[in-house]
Design a protein around this motif. Structure first.
Motif, PDB file in Angstrom:
ATOM      1  N   ILE A 155       0.734  -1.108  -0.030  1.00  0.00           N
ATOM      2  CA  ILE A 155      -0.176   0.126  -0.162  1.00  0.00           C
ATOM      3  C   ILE A 155       1.145   1.194   0.064  1.00  0.00           C
ATOM      4  O   ILE A 155       0.396   2.116  -0.875  1.00  0.00           O
ATOM      5  CB  ILE A 155      -1.055  -0.128   1.220  1.00  0.00           C
ATOM      6  N   LYS A 156       1.832   1.203   0.780  1.00  0.00           N
ATOM      7  CA  LYS A 156       3.132   2.297   0.813  1.00  0.00           C
ATOM      8  C   LYS A 156       3.377   2.786  -0.712  1.00  0.00           C
ATOM      9  O   LYS A 156       3.390   3.919  -1.134  1.00  0.00           O
ATOM     10  CB  LYS A 156       4.111   2.173   1.729  1.00  0.00           C
ATOM     11  N   ALA A 157       3.775   1.727  -1.240  1.00  0.00           N
ATOM     12  CA  ALA A 157       4.167   1.753  -2.817  1.00  0.00           C
ATOM     13  C   ALA A 157       3.389   2.286  -3.722  1.00  0.00           C
ATOM     14  O   ALA A 157       3.473   3.222  -4.432  1.00  0.00           O
ATOM     15  CB  ALA A 157       5.038   0.607  -3.166  1.00  0.00           C
ATOM     16  N   THR A 158       2.158   1.826  -3.581  1.00  0.00           N
ATOM     17  CA  THR A 158       0.923   2.190  -4.430  1.00  0.00           C
ATOM     18  C   THR A 158       0.781   3.557  -4.098  1.00  0.00           C
ATOM     19  O   THR A 158       0.512   4.204  -5.116  1.00  0.00           O
ATOM     20  CB  THR A 158      -0.393   1.459  -3.934  1.00  0.00           C
ATOM     21  N   ARG A 159       0.641   4.015  -2.963  1.00  0.00           N
ATOM     22  CA  ARG A 159       0.147   5.333  -2.234  1.00  0.00           C
ATOM     23  C   ARG A 159       1.251   6.292  -3.269  1.00  0.00           C
ATOM     24  O   ARG A 159       0.970   7.203  -3.985  1.00  0.00           O
ATOM     25  CB  ARG A 159       0.284   5.692  -0.719  1.00  0.00           C
ATOM     26  N   LYS A 160       2.489   5.913  -2.896  1.00  0.00           N
ATOM     27  CA  LYS A 160       3.426   6.842  -3.615  1.00  0.00           C
ATOM     28  C   LYS A 160       3.555   7.037  -5.078  1.00  0.00           C
ATOM     29  O   LYS A 160       3.576   7.871  -5.709  1.00  0.00           O
ATOM     30  CB  LYS A 160       4.959   6.154  -3.181  1.00  0.00           C
ATOM     31  N   GLN A 161       3.226   5.704  -5.670  1.00  0.00           N
ATOM     32  CA  GLN A 161       2.973   5.625  -7.186  1.00  0.00           C
ATOM     33  C   GLN A 161       1.770   6.744  -7.464  1.00  0.00           C
ATOM     34  O   GLN A 161       1.683   7.453  -8.702  1.00  0.00           O
ATOM     35  CB  GLN A 161       2.642   4.555  -7.777  1.00  0.00           C
ATOM     36  N   LEU A 162       0.351   6.662  -6.933  1.00  0.00           N
ATOM     37  CA  LEU A 162      -0.619   7.425  -7.224  1.00  0.00           C
ATOM     38  C   LEU A 162      -0.251   8.885  -6.881  1.00  0.00           C
ATOM     39  O   LEU A 162      -0.680   9.722  -7.713  1.00  0.00           O
ATOM     40  CB  LEU A 162      -1.692   7.117  -6.401  1.00  0.00           C
ATOM     41  N   GLU A 163       0.598   9.257  -5.784  1.00  0.00           N
ATOM     42  CA  GLU A 163       0.739  10.578  -5.643  1.00  0.00           C
ATOM     43  C   GLU A 163       1.836  11.314  -6.570  1.00  0.00           C
ATOM     44  O   GLU A 163       1.695  12.365  -6.818  1.00  0.00           O
ATOM     45  CB  GLU A 163       1.408  10.689  -4.158  1.00  0.00           C
ATOM     46  N   GLN A 164       2.745  10.200  -7.231  1.00  0.00           N
ATOM     47  CA  GLN A 164       3.693  10.888  -7.952  1.00  0.00           C
ATOM     48  C   GLN A 164       2.912  11.215  -9.218  1.00  0.00           C
ATOM     49  O   GLN A 164       3.112  12.139  -9.976  1.00  0.00           O
ATOM     50  CB  GLN A 164       4.746   9.474  -8.367  1.00  0.00           C
ATOM     51  N   ARG A 165       1.855  10.138  -9.773  1.00  0.00           N
ATOM     52  CA  ARG A 165       1.090  10.406 -10.893  1.00  0.00           C
ATOM     53  C   ARG A 165       0.147  11.590 -10.904  1.00  0.00           C
ATOM     54  O   ARG A 165       0.170  12.491 -11.791  1.00  0.00           O
ATOM     55  CB  ARG A 165       0.221   9.230 -11.208  1.00  0.00           C
ATOM     56  N   LEU A 166      -0.163  11.633  -9.728  1.00  0.00           N
ATOM     57  CA  LEU A 166      -1.174  12.951  -9.483  1.00  0.00           C
ATOM     58  C   LEU A 166      -0.294  14.161  -9.485  1.00  0.00           C
ATOM     59  O   LEU A 166      -0.743  15.102 -10.352  1.00  0.00           O
ATOM     60  CB  LEU A 166      -1.611  12.892  -7.931  1.00  0.00           C
ATOM     61  N   SER A 167       0.905  14.359  -9.247  1.00  0.00           N
ATOM     62  CA  SER A 167       1.772  15.374  -9.282  1.00  0.00           C
ATOM     63  C   SER A 167       2.251  15.575 -10.855  1.00  0.00           C
ATOM     64  O   SER A 167       2.065  16.729 -11.084  1.00  0.00           O
ATOM     65  CB  SER A 167       3.078  15.312  -8.532  1.00  0.00           C
ATOM     66  N   GLU A 168       2.449  14.497 -11.496  1.00  0.00           N
ATOM     67  CA  GLU A 168       2.531  14.692 -12.872  1.00  0.00           C
ATOM     68  C   GLU A 168       1.403  15.357 -13.671  1.00  0.00           C
ATOM     69  O   GLU A 168       1.480  16.292 -14.629  1.00  0.00           O
ATOM     70  CB  GLU A 168       2.998  13.410 -13.611  1.00  0.00           C
ATOM     71  N   LEU A 169       0.345  14.852 -13.377  1.00  0.00           N
ATOM     72  CA  LEU A 169      -1.008  15.319 -14.164  1.00  0.00           C
ATOM     73  C   LEU A 169      -1.263  16.668 -13.586  1.00  0.00           C
ATOM     74  O   LEU A 169      -1.734  17.634 -14.377  1.00  0.00           O
ATOM     75  CB  LEU A 169      -2.226  14.371 -13.705  1.00  0.00           C
ATOM     76  N   GLY A 170      -0.951  17.013 -12.391  1.00  0.00           N
ATOM     77  CA  GLY A 170      -1.468  18.323 -12.061  1.00  0.00           C
ATOM     78  C   GLY A 170      -0.425  19.288 -12.784  1.00  0.00           C
ATOM     79  O   GLY A 170      -0.757  20.522 -13.206  1.00  0.00           O
ATOM     80  N   ALA A 171       0.796  18.954 -13.045  1.00  0.00           N
ATOM     81  CA  ALA A 171       1.749  19.806 -13.910  1.00  0.00           C
ATOM     82  C   ALA A 171       1.200  20.173 -15.169  1.00  0.00           C
ATOM     83  O   ALA A 171       1.420  20.921 -15.652  1.00  0.00           O
ATOM     84  CB  ALA A 171       3.170  19.166 -13.799  1.00  0.00           C
ATOM     85  N   LYS A 172       0.725  18.802 -15.587  1.00  0.00           N
ATOM     86  CA  LYS A 172       0.212  18.972 -17.082  1.00  0.00           C
ATOM     87  C   LYS A 172      -0.816  19.630 -17.301  1.00  0.00           C
ATOM     88  O   LYS A 172      -0.903  20.502 -18.206  1.00  0.00           O
ATOM     89  CB  LYS A 172       0.145  17.359 -17.376  1.00  0.00           C
ATOM     90  N   VAL A 173      -1.920  19.751 -16.515  1.00  0.00           N
ATOM     91  CA  VAL A 173      -2.832  20.572 -16.522  1.00  0.00           C
ATOM     92  C   VAL A 173      -2.491  21.936 -16.366  1.00  0.00           C
ATOM     93  O   VAL A 173      -3.054  22.812 -17.047  1.00  0.00           O
ATOM     94  CB  VAL A 173      -3.910  20.439 -15.322  1.00  0.00           C
TER      95      VAL A 173
END
Length: 98
Positions: free
Chosen positions: A4-22
């Motif tokens: 779950i910790k790795a999954t949370r980190k993966q999701l948070e990383q993708r969220l950051s990438e998408l935020g920058a893209k938007v």
């Protein structure tokens, strides 16, 4: 069960990438347009593509935020329809699967 910790980190990383893209897309959409009619027509077509990309990114952001909430609630990895565990392979491919 997935880490779950790795999954949370993966999701948070993708969220950051998408935020920058938007943000980048929104900056592009706010850029002043050309005075030439021909150039403006091309820019409008580009804006439509950017708008679609932004909509897709915002949708994925919503899905990721919902997955992070499920992690917090302890319901991550459980199908929202049937209540059964979501297959690990599916979560590997789509970590915000519902």
């Amino acid at each position: 069960m997935r880490d779950i910790k790795a999954t949370r980190k993966q999701l948070e990383q993708r969220l950051s990438e998408l935020g920058a893209k938007v943000e980048e897309i929104e900056d592009d959409l706010r850029t002043p347009r050309s005075a030439s009619w021909e150039d403006r027509a091309t820019e409008i077509e580009g804006d439509e593509v950017l708008g679609a990309l932004e909509g897709s990114a915002v949708g994925e952001i919503d899905d990721i935020r919902a997955a992070l909430k499920r992690i917090e609630d302890g319901t991550y990895g459980i199908c929202s329809r049937c209540g059964e565990d979501i297959d690990e392979r599916r979560l590997e491919v789509l970590p915000y699967a519902t």
